[in-house]
Motif scaffolding. Structure first.
Motif, PDB file in Angstrom:
ATOM      1  N   GLN A  46       3.355  -8.222  -8.411  1.00  0.00           N
ATOM      2  CA  GLN A  46       2.203  -8.638  -7.611  1.00  0.00           C
ATOM      3  C   GLN A  46       1.814 -10.096  -7.904  1.00  0.00           C
ATOM      4  OE1 GLN A  46      -1.266  -6.068  -8.051  1.00  0.00           O
ATOM      5  NE2 GLN A  46      -1.527  -6.088  -5.841  1.00  0.00           N
ATOM      6  N   GLN A  95       4.489 -12.324  -6.294  1.00  0.00           N
ATOM      7  CA  GLN A  95       4.327 -12.331  -4.835  1.00  0.00           C
ATOM      8  C   GLN A  95       3.195 -13.281  -4.427  1.00  0.00           C
ATOM      9  OE1 GLN A  95       3.739  -8.100  -4.395  1.00  0.00           O
ATOM     10  NE2 GLN A  95       5.720  -7.812  -3.382  1.00  0.00           N
ATOM     11  N   SER A 133      -3.486  -8.168  -2.417  1.00  0.00           N
ATOM     12  CA  SER A 133      -3.624  -8.361  -3.862  1.00  0.00           C
ATOM     13  C   SER A 133      -4.746  -7.505  -4.441  1.00  0.00           C
ATOM     14  CB  SER A 133      -3.880  -9.837  -4.191  1.00  0.00           C
ATOM     15  OG  SER A 133      -5.165 -10.234  -3.759  1.00  0.00           O
ATOM     16  N   GLY A 165      -3.731  -1.593  -5.972  1.00  0.00           N
ATOM     17  CA  GLY A 165      -3.255  -1.290  -7.323  1.00  0.00           C
ATOM     18  C   GLY A 165      -4.301  -0.550  -8.134  1.00  0.00           C
ATOM     19  N   ARG A 182       5.053  -3.492 -11.813  1.00  0.00           N
ATOM     20  CA  ARG A 182       4.234  -3.645 -10.601  1.00  0.00           C
ATOM     21  C   ARG A 182       3.266  -4.827 -10.728  1.00  0.00           C
ATOM     22  NH1 ARG A 182       3.828   0.118  -6.612  1.00  0.00           N
ATOM     23  NH2 ARG A 182       5.091   1.991  -6.866  1.00  0.00           N
ATOM     24  N   ALA A 242       1.101  -9.614  -1.463  1.00  0.00           N
ATOM     25  CA  ALA A 242       1.027  -9.218  -2.877  1.00  0.00           C
ATOM     26  C   ALA A 242       0.686  -7.735  -2.996  1.00  0.00           C
ATOM     27  CB  ALA A 242      -0.006 -10.071  -3.604  1.00  0.00           C
ATOM     28  N   ASP A 243       1.658  -6.894  -2.588  1.00  0.00           N
ATOM     29  CA  ASP A 243       1.431  -5.449  -2.561  1.00  0.00           C
ATOM     30  C   ASP A 243       2.140  -4.702  -3.687  1.00  0.00           C
ATOM     31  OD1 ASP A 243       4.066  -5.628  -1.776  1.00  0.00           O
ATOM     32  OD2 ASP A 243       3.731  -4.925   0.273  1.00  0.00           O
ATOM     33  N   ALA A 244       2.771  -5.457  -4.618  1.00  0.00           N
ATOM     34  CA  ALA A 244       3.433  -4.889  -5.804  1.00  0.00           C
ATOM     35  C   ALA A 244       4.692  -4.095  -5.475  1.00  0.00           C
ATOM     36  CB  ALA A 244       2.462  -4.018  -6.614  1.00  0.00           C
TER      37      ALA A 244
END
Length: 389
Positions: A367, A370, A244, A247, A363, A377-379
């Motif tokens: 995230q 997720q 997370s 990004g 994205r 949570a990697d988008a």
């Protein structure tokens, strides 16, 4: 290929109230533009000549709505744009214009690889600069109600160039979104950043590589490019880290990333800078640290995939190895991506237009979902996420 630096239009001084008008009769719209030009102080005779031959361009509207290439994931997009031939030609151009690049680097601090990558992607090193009538393109896109606020200021900038003798509304051509020359600059960019680098008394972005490259560097400098700093670096990431934190919206000191187990795939990390961890195809795909200069790319183009590919190609032109694709999880088709965007929108997320493109808004929403669902949570949207939603 892209609406280069359209974000500049958002920062221009406020125009008269009529500047937001769009749609309706095209001939009436053009007449209103001419009247507004005169109210802005342009010569009435020049405005009349400039607008007299303007025609609506259906081919421009078609191109504007057919940007499916941006639906491709990073690995496919990069492999499509970066060929051995383009790399070899870039290296040859670097040698051919070595003195020009040296002067650019001394004056503006912009690396040659950065400019070579844009030159390659925008026009194949000047080989194809577009054959759309620029004046028609800008007025057509101003009349269209999708993004008139982006294009209308460029119409008046083109008129200003015409009054200077540097633009012909009948013969000046370029890309469908109104960019001109080897590195594709909009009229306002040319006015603000155009440089006569070859000393012939003209800013010739279509025929002079020194003018085009130097003008592009001046534009990047005006966007905030920081001399002597990197922009992108491929890295290795440990399994099981907090995805997370990845990004473009999360920036940390490089030493913090290092403490989390992030390491350079080649060379050394740039300590003393902040960076964002970029996972274009999730935590099982390629990984990059994006330094502050990376954000400047978004003033040139707002497509995440294009920006990342251009920034990566710039590193390749300066000696970086081919990225490690690793084994990313399967992504979504264009149709499935649209379905995902609708479901995200229904849950209150702002994903922008339902277009099947994994943009910044999508994205961010992916995230968040997720994380809510207990997924990495990697988008990177996967069929599993779509099913869970």
């Amino acid at each position: 290929m892209r609406p280069a630096s359209l974000i500049l239009a958002l920062t221009l001084a406020a125009a008269p109230p009529a500047a937001q008008a769009c749609g309706g009769s095209f001939s009436g719209f053009v007449a209103d533009l001419e009247r507004e030009a005169v109210s802005r102080g342009h010569d009435p005779a020049a405005a009349r000549r400039f607008f007299s031959g303007i025609r609506q361009s259906p081919s421009v509207l078609k191109a504007d709505r057919a940007q499916g290439v941006f639906q491709k994931p990073f690995i496919d997009f990069a492999r499509n744009l970066i060929s051995a031939s383009r790399l070899k030609q870039g290296q040859a151009k670097s040698g051919q214009y070595d003195a020009v690049f040296d002067r650019i680097e001394r004056t503006y601090g912009v690396n040659r690889g950065v400019l070579l990558a844009f030159w390659a992607f925008e026009t194949d090193y000047g080989g194809f600069q577009g054959n759309f009538n620029t004046a028609n393109a800008l007025v057509t896109l101003s009349h269209d109600c999708r993004r008139p606020e982006l294009f209308r200021p460029q119409v008046f900038a083109a008129l200003e160039l015409y009054e200077r003798g540097a633009f012909d509304p009948a013969t000046t051509t370029g890309a469908w979104a109104g960019e001109i020359g080897m590195v594709q600059m909009l009229p306002r960019d040319i006015i603000e950043s155009g440089v006569d680098a070859d000393g012939d008394g003209r800013v010739s972005l279509k025929t002079s590589a020194p003018d085009a490259l130097t003008s592009g560097a001046a534009m990047l400098s005006s966007f905030g490019w920081r001399a002597g700093e990197p922009w992108l670096q491929e890295v290795r990431v440990p399994a099981g880290m907090d995805w997370s934190q990845s990004g473009v919206d999360v920036s940390k000191p490089v030493r913090d990333w290092e403490a989390m187990g992030v390491s350079a795939r080649s060379g050394n990390l740039s300590h003393g800078l902040t960076a964002s961890l970029i996972l274009p195809q999730g935590h099982k795909g390629p990984a990059f640290l994006a330094y502050p200069n990376f954000n400047v790319y978004f003033d040139w183009n707002q497509s995440f995939t294009y920006v990342l590919t251009a920034a990566y190609f710039a590193t390749r032109l300066e000696g970086a190895p081919v990225f490690d694709a690793r084994a990313p999880e399967t992504g979504l088709s264009g149709a499935d991506m649209k379905s995902l965007q609708r479901r995200l929108q229904a849950r209150g997320h702002d994903v922008g237009k339902i277009d099947g493109i994994l943009g910044a808004g999508t994205r961010a929403a992916v995230q968040k979902e997720q994380a809510r669902l207990g997924l990495p949570a990697d988008a990177w949207p996967t069929p599993a996420l779509l099913s869970r939603l």
